[in-house]
Scaffold this motif. Structure first.
Motif, PDB file in Angstrom:
ATOM      1  N   ALA A   9      10.592 -11.285  -4.469  1.00 10.07           N
ATOM      2  CA  ALA A   9      10.048 -10.193  -3.660  1.00 10.07           C
ATOM      3  C   ALA A   9       9.788  -8.953  -4.503  1.00 10.07           C
ATOM      4  N   PHE A  10      10.276  -8.960  -5.735  1.00  7.83           N
ATOM      5  CA  PHE A  10      10.163  -7.758  -6.549  1.00  7.83           C
ATOM      6  C   PHE A  10       9.060  -7.838  -7.591  1.00  7.83           C
ATOM      7  N   LYS A  26       9.659  -4.122   7.089  1.00  8.33           N
ATOM      8  CA  LYS A  26       8.239  -3.784   7.051  1.00  8.33           C
ATOM      9  C   LYS A  26       7.403  -5.059   7.130  1.00  8.33           C
ATOM     10  N   GLU A  62      17.055  -7.815  -8.216  1.00  9.01           N
ATOM     11  CA  GLU A  62      17.058  -6.379  -7.926  1.00  9.01           C
ATOM     12  C   GLU A  62      17.848  -5.611  -8.993  1.00  9.01           C
ATOM     13  N   GLU A 105       2.884  -4.029  -1.441  1.00 10.57           N
ATOM     14  CA  GLU A 105       3.248  -2.739  -0.876  1.00 10.57           C
ATOM     15  C   GLU A 105       2.865  -1.607  -1.833  1.00 10.57           C
ATOM     16  N   PHE A 141       6.151 -14.747   2.153  1.00 11.64           N
ATOM     17  CA  PHE A 141       5.736 -13.520   1.468  1.00 11.64           C
ATOM     18  C   PHE A 141       6.854 -12.950   0.596  1.00 11.64           C
ATOM     19  N   LEU A 142       8.058 -13.019   1.111  1.00 12.21           N
ATOM     20  CA  LEU A 142       9.180 -12.442   0.377  1.00 12.21           C
ATOM     21  C   LEU A 142       9.835 -13.441  -0.581  1.00 12.21           C
ATOM     22  N   GLY A 143       9.388 -14.672  -0.504  1.00 14.58           N
ATOM     23  CA  GLY A 143       9.967 -15.677  -1.378  1.00 14.58           C
ATOM     24  C   GLY A 143      11.394 -16.043  -1.029  1.00 14.58           C
ATOM     25  N   LYS A 183      15.947  -3.334   0.165  1.00 12.10           N
ATOM     26  CA  LYS A 183      15.729  -4.709   0.604  1.00 12.10           C
ATOM     27  C   LYS A 183      15.471  -4.774   2.094  1.00 12.10           C
ATOM     28  N   GLU A 194      12.040  -3.359   2.953  1.00 15.83           N
ATOM     29  CA  GLU A 194      10.952  -4.277   2.613  1.00 15.83           C
ATOM     30  C   GLU A 194      10.850  -5.407   3.616  1.00 15.83           C
ATOM     31  N   ASN A 240       8.304 -15.203  -8.980  1.00 15.10           N
ATOM     32  CA  ASN A 240       7.735 -15.024  -7.644  1.00 15.10           C
ATOM     33  C   ASN A 240       8.765 -14.510  -6.639  1.00 15.10           C
ATOM     34  N   LYS A 285       6.462  -5.011  -7.416  1.00 14.92           N
ATOM     35  CA  LYS A 285       7.115  -3.744  -7.723  1.00 14.92           C
ATOM     36  C   LYS A 285       7.316  -3.635  -9.234  1.00 14.92           C
TER      37      LYS A 285
END
Lengths: 246, 193
Positions: free
Chosen positions: A200-201, B144, A169, A234, B158-160, B138, B141, A198, A204
């Motif tokens: 979550a970002f 959601k 992040e 998203e 999904f979020l790793g 964070k 996300e 891989n 984005k």
């Protein structure tokens, strides 16, 4: 202590407590008004938000229908009133044709205007302090970024990065700062690295790569990058919207 | 509480099913009165269209989430909701000198309750949504994802992140949100807890 309470809420709602734990939990609900109030809020939030997000698509579809109907039943009323006053001699059909031609022309003109970076660059706020031990630098970075003070934010984030070199992040937001300062190649290096990973970002980050192209008015490259954003992301909706304008 | 379904509940069903045929009847039958009201009170047809649409979307969400059942005529219920929404809108725009033409006598008290329920529902959803947006990226996300995807395992994938982390983080974020709601001024005025 607080944290445990919420974990307990979650387990209770998911029905994952043992009989004894469940009894104890229910007793506490009865005896502790504050505990009960927080639980009620927690539960209501869960129901409300999950319903809202699950029905997001449904809402969108419904809105389409309603907009059409509204235009049909309400705007018609508005339109005819004006027309009957001004050009009552005109044949209604002619007017409709003229109106739709005007609309079409408008549409094309609109389509030819290229989208601009600033329309799409709505960065979500940086909130690092949530993660427990808040320190001065975290706070400074956050405040600077959220105040669009990208130079300061970049400096603070760089300091933070030395402490936690694996925090994606932080890297992403560094990239955003660079992008805002028009340091495109540096920004893109960061975005590329994150979007290939891989975390979550990653999506984005791909989105920001596209924005970087957009800011430099490299529309083809922007398009190609946008197309790599998967439907599950998203950012997909935004990407689609931007693609349509390109 | 033995609630009796009113025949007009078909409009609620139509919203849930996005049934344009029935919904077009709804517009045909009820929109003119609302347009007229908004026009009489410092608004135009566009304003009326927005008011109608937002009101219907609210009813849609209420029906989805709470299995809302209509027990009174849709006409009175809908008209009052739209009217009040318009008055609120005027307040927001700072238009104070409104000559409000009052005819609330046409709605019975028991029906008013239904209107108030819908309004309360909306206020609550708005509060929750606005507090949700105050959370960090964070948390937003993650939450959601947990609301959209059924199993926590999939959310984690999904979020790793690991399953354990996702679960712990979810209740943490929800806890934070609970606090935000609890400490907000708006919450104090919502009496439904």
């Amino acid at each position: 202590m607080e944290e445990l309470k919420y974990i307990e809420f979650e387990n209770y709602l998911k029905n994952e407590l043992t009989e004894i734990e469940k009894k104890a939990f229910e007793n506490k609900l009865q005896s502790d008004a504050d505990f009960k109030q927080e639980f009620e809020i927690y539960k209501a939030l869960e129901t409300s938000l999950s319903s809202k997000f699950k029905n997001e698509e449904g809402e969108k579809e419904l809105r389409k229908t309603l907009t059409n109907l509204g235009n049909q039943y309400i705007n018609e009323e508005k339109g005819t009133k004006k027309k009957s006053k001004v050009i009552s001699l005109f044949n209604y059909k002619k007017l409709m044709v003229a109106a739709s031609i005007a609309l079409l022309i408008g549409f094309f003109i609109f389509k030819n205007g290229n989208p601009v970076y600033s329309d799409f660059a709505n960065h979500s706020n940086l909130e690092l302090v949530v993660r427990g031990d808040s320190n001065e630098i975290l706070l400074k970075a956050q405040e600077a970024f959220n105040a669009k003070n990208y130079k300061t934010a970049f400096a603070q984030l760089t300091i933070l990065e030395t402490d936690s070199p694996n925090d994606i992040e932080i890297q992403l937001y560094k990239g955003i700062c660079l992008l805002e300062m028009d340091k495109f190649s540096q920004a893109e290096t960061i975005f590329d690295k994150i979007s290939k990973g891989n975390s979550a970002f990653s999506n984005k980050s791909t989105w920001y790569k596209a924005l970087s192209y957009l800011k430099q008015e490299q529309f083809e490259a922007c398009k190609n990058t946008l197309k790599t954003i998967p439907e599950s992301a998203e950012e997909y909706k935004l990407a689609k919207k931007l693609l349509q304008k390109l | 509480m033995n609630k009796k379904l009113h025949a007009d509940h078909i409009y609620i069903e139509a919203l849930l099913k996005n049934d344009s045929r029935v919904l077009s009847k709804l517009y045909e039958k009820f929109s003119h009165k609302i347009v007229a009201y908004v026009r009489k009170n410092n608004g135009n047809a566009d304003d009326a269209q927005d008011i109608i649409q937002e009101t219907l979307v609210t009813i849609y969400h209420q029906a989805k989430e709470k299995n809302f059942i209509l027990t009174c005529p849709f006409d009175a219920y809908f008209y009052l909701l739209c009217k009040r929404r318009w008055l609120n809108e005027l307040k927001k725009r700072g238009t104070n000198r409104v000559t409000i033409i009052e005819d609330e006598a046409s709605i019975k008290d028991e029906h008013k309750q239904e209107v108030e329920e819908t309004e309360l529902f909306e206020q609550q959803s708005l509060l929750f949504e606005s507090k949700f947006k105050e959370l960090g990226v964070k948390c937003q996300e993650l939450l959601k994802a947990t609301f959209k995807i059924k199993s926590m395992e999939e959310v984690a994938e999904f979020l790793g992140v690991t399953y354990g982390y996702a679960r712990k983080k979810k209740s943490q974020c929800m806890g934070k949100l609970t606090q935000l709601v609890k400490n907000s001024n708006e919450f104090q005025s919502l009496k439904d807890f």
